[in-house]
Design a protein around this motif. Structure first.
Motif, mmCIF file in Angstrom:
data_model
loop_
_atom_site.group_PDB
_atom_site.id
_atom_site.type_symbol
_atom_site.label_atom_id
_atom_site.label_comp_id
_atom_site.label_asym_id
_atom_site.label_seq_id
_atom_site.Cartn_x
_atom_site.Cartn_y
_atom_site.Cartn_z
ATOM 1 N N ASP A 258 38.871 42.949 95.714
ATOM 2 C CA ASP A 258 38.979 42.675 94.270
ATOM 3 C C ASP A 258 37.913 43.454 93.509
ATOM 4 O O ASP A 258 36.735 43.422 93.871
ATOM 5 C CB ASP A 258 38.800 41.173 94.031
ATOM 6 C CG ASP A 258 38.925 40.804 92.556
ATOM 7 O OD1 ASP A 258 40.003 41.042 91.981
ATOM 8 O OD2 ASP A 258 37.941 40.296 91.992
ATOM 9 N N SER A 260 36.226 43.674 89.911
ATOM 10 C CA SER A 260 36.138 42.947 88.649
ATOM 11 C C SER A 260 34.677 42.868 88.204
ATOM 12 O O SER A 260 33.887 42.146 88.811
ATOM 13 C CB SER A 260 36.724 41.539 88.812
ATOM 14 O OG SER A 260 36.722 40.842 87.594
ATOM 15 N N TRP A 479 35.832 38.127 83.279
ATOM 16 C CA TRP A 479 35.503 37.987 84.696
ATOM 17 C C TRP A 479 35.876 36.594 85.206
ATOM 18 O O TRP A 479 36.438 36.462 86.298
ATOM 19 C CB TRP A 479 34.013 38.250 84.908
ATOM 20 C CG TRP A 479 33.613 38.275 86.354
ATOM 21 C CD1 TRP A 479 33.906 39.250 87.265
ATOM 22 C CD2 TRP A 479 32.859 37.292 87.058
ATOM 23 N NE1 TRP A 479 33.365 38.939 88.491
ATOM 24 C CE2 TRP A 479 32.715 37.739 88.393
ATOM 25 C CE3 TRP A 479 32.266 36.080 86.695
ATOM 26 C CZ2 TRP A 479 32.018 37.012 89.354
ATOM 27 C CZ3 TRP A 479 31.569 35.358 87.653
ATOM 28 C CH2 TRP A 479 31.452 35.826 88.962
ATOM 29 N N SER A 482 39.561 36.530 85.710
ATOM 30 C CA SER A 482 40.011 37.302 86.877
ATOM 31 C C SER A 482 39.692 36.577 88.179
ATOM 32 O O SER A 482 40.499 36.585 89.120
ATOM 33 C CB SER A 482 39.371 38.697 86.878
ATOM 34 O OG SER A 482 38.012 38.638 87.247
#
Length: 501
Positions: A258, A260, A479, A482
């Motif tokens: 991921d 982010s 953030w 996400s």
């Protein structure tokens, strides 16, 4: 009652304050920062826990409370506290993490120090974190582990509680194999991370470096990759990546990779800027400066932050441009951290020497070109300096992200000020509108600061509009959203596997 979300982080989620000889636990004084951000996730689950360490002279003391319940503005949650002796903390954190891992993560191979590392102690502390997390977690919980000093927790946790979903987030850069593989424990570390269900990084470069390291040491392979989103892929920048890894497969286990970036709390900064006290401080600073231009630089005292290189560039500027004498000031905030470590003491000494030389050579009774501040400035006061400044000069040699740059931009509702930003700060791939500089190049550093000081109002406004838009696009709410989506995805994958069975 077991927890649906367990956050594993070395710091406790509150401040310990001594009052009348007794320790009180208080919420963090500022809602800005990673600890309050992580605590904001507690309101999204029915039961949550936090695992951290706490100094204890005698870890076996039966009076030491291992698990306490906290009830604050974020809700009720458990804190599982690991009693570590000062010797354990020194070994696990100051030596292994800071002397061995930190220089490699940031590309400073020459500062790497393997000899004093007590690897069995590092394992022991990571095992203790994993045990505490397993004790708090429900069978289908998400356990969210943070940062490189807990690299071994995923593997241990998978042994202790195989059914949980494990997410790991790096707050630092992640290096390429040529650097990472200097570590003699490289395979054990990477195999532990590959036991996680998701491994997160700030920007595509770090995610792709993790892929390269994993593939250099294991049979893992890429199963998902995509073009990097436009907002994270400025052409020609040092940390740009055209494509970004999305998932790896190791044996029969899939790992989401991921990407982010953590952002700043834009709403909180704007609310601070609206306070009369902050506005008054801005006016006070500008009145004190008169016609002088103010450059602000804020960082920790660390060889990765480029403090020395920046002061050397400022010295070259004053040598080259006598017309700027008496007309420009540098506020260099370099806050000491880990002053008990030789590497940081050396940097601080060099900073002080350079500041003294610059002020002694170019300063006068009326004008001191550099104001060196080595203690932390209260956050709201710092915001006032950002707003009053003409230039923010943020030039680390390596930095996982750097939120100072974003904080500066969010104070500039006036669309004034120029951001001069190192290409080697992770945030450089996000902040379109900054003046990019290479801190390893004298020519780049010198031309960048001169360009900023000479920039006209129209160009300044255009750049700041773009910068503020990017900061908003990647703020802390983005953030949090996400990561929440990531946890939901992990749970859906788990449910899909159950349905298939």
């Amino acid at each position: 009652m077991s927890s649906d979300l367990v956050i594993v982080y070395h710091r406790q989620p509150y401040e310990e304050v001594e009052v009348d000889g007794k320790i009180e636990l208080r919420e963090n004084s500022s809602p800005n920062g990673i600890v309050p951000t992580l605590k904001s996730f507690f309101g999204r689950v029915s039961k949550a826990s936090w695992v951290a360490w706490k100094y204890a002279e005698d870890p076996a003391n039966p009076e030491f409370e291992r698990v306490i319940e906290i009830d604050d503005s974020y809700g009720k949650y458990n804190v599982s506290r690991l009693p570590l002796t000062p010797e354990q903390v020194t070994s696990f954190y100051h030596v292994s993490s800071k002397e061995a891992f930190w220089p490699i993560l940031h590309g400073f191979k020459e500062r790497y120090n393997y000899d004093p590392v007590d690897w069995p102690m590092f394992r022991q502390v990571n095992w203790a974190f994993a045990e505490a997390a397993a004790a708090e977690a429900s069978d289908d919980a998400v356990v969210w582990v943070h940062d490189y000093n807990l690299w071994l927790v995923p593997a241990y946790l998978r042994q202790l509680k195989p059914s949980v979903k494990i997410a790991f987030f790096h707050h630092t850069p992640f290096p390429n194999p040529d650097l990472f593989n200097v570590l003699p424990w490289r395979e054990e570390i990477v195999r532990s991370l590959l036991e996680a269900d998701a491994v997160g990084f700030h920007i595509p470069r770090y995610s792709n470096n993790f892929k390269a390291v994993a593939r250099s040491l294991t049979s893992s392979r890429t199963i998902d990759e995509a073009p990097t989103i436009e907002e994270m892929s400025p052409r020609g920048m040092a940390l740009s990546e055209r494509n970004t890894i999305k998932a790896l497969r190791h044996h029969e286990h899939d790992i989401i990779v991921d990407t982010s970036p953590v952002g700043v709390d834009t709403d909180y900064i704007e609310s601070c800027m609206a306070e009369p006290e902050v506005q008054a401080k801005v006016e006070e600073i500008r009145a004190d400066l008169g016609e002088q231009q103010l450059i602000v630089s804020v960082s920790r005292t660390d060889y990765t932050k480029g403090n020395v290189q920046q002061l050397e560039a400022f010295e070259r500027l004053l040598a080259k441009r006598p017309d700027l004498h008496g007309k420009v000031r540098l506020m260099h905030v370099s806050v000491g951290a880990n002053r008990n470590m030789t590497a940081y003491e050396e940097i601080q000494q060099r900073i002080e020497e350079l500041t003294g030389r610059i002020n002694g050579t170019y300063g006068s009774f009326e004008w001191q070109p550099v104001a060196l501040i080595s203690t932390a400035i209260p956050f709201k006061e710092l915001l006032a300096y950002y707003r009053a400044a003409d230039v923010a000069w943020i030039t680390p040699l390596a930095d996982g992200l750097n939120l100072v740059a974003s904080e500066f931009c969010m104070t500039r509702a006036d669309l004034g000020g120029v951001l001069v930003l190192s290409e080697f700060a992770g945030v450089a791939v996000l902040l379109d509108g900054a003046v990019p500089v290479n801190p390893f190049s004298h020519a780049s550093m010198d031309s960048g600061i001169e360009q900023a000081l000479a920039m006209d109002a129209e160009e300044m406004r255009g750049r700041m509009e773009r910068l503020r838009a990017r900061v908003r696009a990647f703020d802390i709410n983005g953030w949090v959203g996400s990561q929440t989506a990531l946890f939901d995805r992990l749970r859906r994958v788990d449910h899909a596997a159950d349905d298939a069975a």
